[in-house]
Design an enzyme around this catalytic site. Structure first.
Site, PDB file in Angstrom:
ATOM      1  N   HIS A 185       2.672  -3.974   7.046  1.00  0.00           N
ATOM      2  CA  HIS A 185       1.710  -2.403   7.154  1.00  0.00           C
ATOM      3  C   HIS A 185       2.074  -2.056   7.735  1.00  0.00           C
ATOM      4  CE1 HIS A 185      -0.831  -4.460   3.581  1.00  0.00           C
ATOM      5  NE2 HIS A 185       0.051  -5.446   4.336  1.00  0.00           N
ATOM      6  N   SER A 186       1.232  -0.562   7.616  1.00  0.00           N
ATOM      7  CA  SER A 186       0.978   0.737   8.689  1.00  0.00           C
ATOM      8  C   SER A 186      -0.488   0.820   8.721  1.00  0.00           C
ATOM      9  CB  SER A 186       2.252   1.738   8.928  1.00  0.00           C
ATOM     10  OG  SER A 186       1.707   2.568   7.943  1.00  0.00           O
ATOM     11  N   HIS A 204       1.398  -1.291  -0.022  1.00  0.00           N
ATOM     12  CA  HIS A 204       0.159   0.196   0.131  1.00  0.00           C
ATOM     13  C   HIS A 204       0.689   1.207   0.084  1.00  0.00           C
ATOM     14  CE1 HIS A 204      -3.338  -2.742   2.085  1.00  0.00           C
ATOM     15  NE2 HIS A 204      -3.208  -2.499   0.279  1.00  0.00           N
ATOM     16  N   ALA A 205       0.626   1.603  -1.045  1.00  0.00           N
ATOM     17  CA  ALA A 205       1.809   3.264  -1.137  1.00  0.00           C
ATOM     18  C   ALA A 205       2.052   3.824  -0.256  1.00  0.00           C
ATOM     19  CB  ALA A 205       1.087   3.800  -3.315  1.00  0.00           C
ATOM     20  N   ASN A 230      -3.612  -5.933  -2.274  1.00  0.00           N
ATOM     21  CA  ASN A 230      -4.185  -6.809  -1.301  1.00  0.00           C
ATOM     22  C   ASN A 230      -5.747  -7.369  -1.018  1.00  0.00           C
ATOM     23  OD1 ASN A 230      -2.461  -8.364   0.662  1.00  0.00           O
ATOM     24  ND2 ASN A 230      -3.542  -6.765   2.202  1.00  0.00           N
ATOM     25  N   ARG A 231      -5.892  -7.305  -2.310  1.00  0.00           N
ATOM     26  CA  ARG A 231      -6.745  -7.664  -2.452  1.00  0.00           C
ATOM     27  C   ARG A 231      -7.147  -8.450  -4.137  1.00  0.00           C
ATOM     28  NH1 ARG A 231      -6.571  -5.226   1.444  1.00  0.00           N
ATOM     29  NH2 ARG A 231      -8.649  -3.885   3.115  1.00  0.00           N
ATOM     30  N   GLU A 250       0.830  -4.384  11.345  1.00  0.00           N
ATOM     31  CA  GLU A 250       0.563  -2.908  11.220  1.00  0.00           C
ATOM     32  C   GLU A 250       1.066  -2.208  11.859  1.00  0.00           C
ATOM     33  OE1 GLU A 250      -2.010  -1.493   9.371  1.00  0.00           O
ATOM     34  OE2 GLU A 250      -3.068  -3.079   8.093  1.00  0.00           O
ATOM     35  N   GLU A 296       2.598   3.543   2.598  1.00  0.00           N
ATOM     36  CA  GLU A 296       2.959   3.059   3.994  1.00  0.00           C
ATOM     37  C   GLU A 296       4.298   3.554   4.260  1.00  0.00           C
ATOM     38  OE1 GLU A 296       0.399  -0.937   4.607  1.00  0.00           O
ATOM     39  OE2 GLU A 296      -1.073   0.364   4.827  1.00  0.00           O
ATOM     40  N   ARG A 322      -3.424   4.871  -2.003  1.00  0.00           N
ATOM     41  CA  ARG A 322      -3.054   3.309  -1.789  1.00  0.00           C
ATOM     42  C   ARG A 322      -2.936   2.571  -2.372  1.00  0.00           C
ATOM     43  NH1 ARG A 322      -6.205   0.735   2.410  1.00  0.00           N
ATOM     44  NH2 ARG A 322      -6.482  -1.715   1.578  1.00  0.00           N
TER      45      ARG A 322
END
Length: 422
Positions: A309-310, A179-180, A254-255, A385, A182, A237
């Site tokens: 992730h975060s 996710h961009a 991530n989906r 996360e 993060e 994202r």
């Protein structure tokens, strides 16, 4: 983490040691509203009525709503939440982003050291850094161009090994920045790469880990989206792949993994931040990562996969697609998650919550962790996360990079020691 931000943005050139100029968030506030019994629907109604974007959307009682408010809506918003508990995460989001995106200069050919972790960096500087880091340890590492993104950018990786040489041990694979926005995950995965290389034959635990596993670290899984956060929209994202017939580009990578792809944990709307794509596995970068992971698995198998992730301070296990199903290895996943969280907390006192993805954070379809466990048959598949729990959210100050790296390394080392022990 999940949100639904979709602003029209201005582009700016990326220059190291310069303050970047993305969309102007000056005057925007980010406010956390903890939901309580009886007010979940009212908070949801406020978000809808004022057409507000969220970093966290409350679906049930007890969940936080992290809400982005433009200057024009602040008076109405504050009036609507009068009487509710609230916490200001960013008084001025534009100022927070400006402080975060002042990059320190990096000169290619420089011998990497701890100073790299004092600042965030441009995409191009990350490539230079990774090559320079590998160049210091040529006999037990390699820099790998793992493939190209949709826009033709390099997806970089570092491959590390110890006794026995490369591809001689089961693999550990770490992914960052799928996710961009993060950014902390880019820096933390690089901190672990730097530590595994520089502390080998100095630190007994790290030496044992590197001798027992082939380690693959992919710090920037989504380079197009990452670059876009540095030139246009800090809070983007998805990837940047066009969607034919739709005005909104990108899919949530991530989906997009081809396992349990359709469900309530993803969206069929191309403008959604959790858009799963037109077909399972149709993301350019996902095709690259699936090919790489299959190639790595063909050597000596994959002992562990972790997708970093975060934000949220969570360490989680399968499944994402179901809140009731559990894998046969659930007990082992939970044990290792607790070991990670306990060792991490011992460094700076940072608490992490552990548990299955779906029941700990939210339902997810087509995610990397479920795919790796069930399709690739990775023995242990986990996700994290990182910092924080919402005080700053995605726009985490640079002074938290080093402590985040230190504590995450400690948790990872303790967990991998437990894997070696069996």
């Amino acid at each position: 983490m999940r949100s639904v931000l979709s602003f029209a943005l201005l582009a700016a050139n990326v220059v190291s040691a310069a303050v970047l100029a993305p969309f102007d968030y000056s005057g925007y506030k980010v406010v956390r509203v903890p939901t309580q019994k009886g007010n979940v629907k009212e908070v949801q109604r406020i978000i809808t009525d004022l057409n507000l974007d969220t970093w966290k959307y409350p679906k049930a009682e007890g969940q936080n709503a992290d809400i982005v408010i433009p200057p024009s809506q602040i008076p109405s918003f504050m009036e609507r939440i009068s009487g509710m508990d609230r916490e200001i995460m960013h008084e001025d989001l534009g100022m927070s982003i400006s402080n975060e995106t002042t990059f320190e200069a990096y000169s290619a050919g420089y011998a990497p050291d701890i100073n790299w972790f004092k600042s965030y960096h441009s995409y191009q500087d990350h490539l230079s850094y990774l090559q320079d880091l590998q160049g210091l340890f040529r006999t037990r590492s390699e820099y790998v161009d793992a493939g190209k993104s949709h826009e033709g950018r390099t997806i970089p990786a570092l491959h590390l090994w110890g006794k026995g040489g490369k591809n001689s041990k089961p693999a550990i694979i770490f992914h960052g920045t799928i996710h961009a926005r993060e950014w902390i995950t880019t820096m933390v995965t690089e901190y672990m790469a730097w530590s595994f290389l520089s502390e080998y034959n100095k630190n007994a635990d790290i030496t044992s880990i590197v001798d027992n596993f082939d380690i693959w670290i992919f710090p920037i899984v989504n380079p197009d989206g990452f670059a876009y956060t540095q030139t246009s929209n800090r809070l983007w994202r998805k990837n940047r792949q066009p969607n034919p017939g739709a005005r909104c580009p990108g899919r949530d990578l991530n989906r997009n993994y081809p396992y349990q792809w359709v469900g309530p944990g993803s969206s069929s709307n191309p403008c959604s931040d959790i858009y799963r794509g037109a077909e399972a596995g149709d993301g350019t970068e996902i095709k690259v990562h699936i090919a790489n992971m299959k190639k790595i698995a063909a050597y000596k198998g994959i002992a562990m996969f972790v997708d970093w992730h975060s934000y949220g301070q969570l360490f989680m296990s399968p499944y994402g697609y179901s809140c009731t199903a559990r894998p046969p290895t659930d007990a082992r996943h939970q044990e290792l998650s607790r070991i990670f969280a306990q060792a991490l907390k011992a460094v700076h006192g940072t608490p992490y919550k552990t548990g299955p993805i779906c029941s700990t954070i939210y339902q997810v379809n087509g995610d990397s962790v479920d795919w790796a466990l069930e399709v690739l048959k990775v023995k242990l598949s986990l996700t994290a996360e990182l910092r924080d729990t919402g005080a700053r959210g995605f726009v985490l100050p640079a002074d938290q990079i080093l402590p985040s790296g230190e504590e995450t390394l400690a948790g990872t080392v303790a967990m991998l020691k437990a894997v070696i022990k069996g």
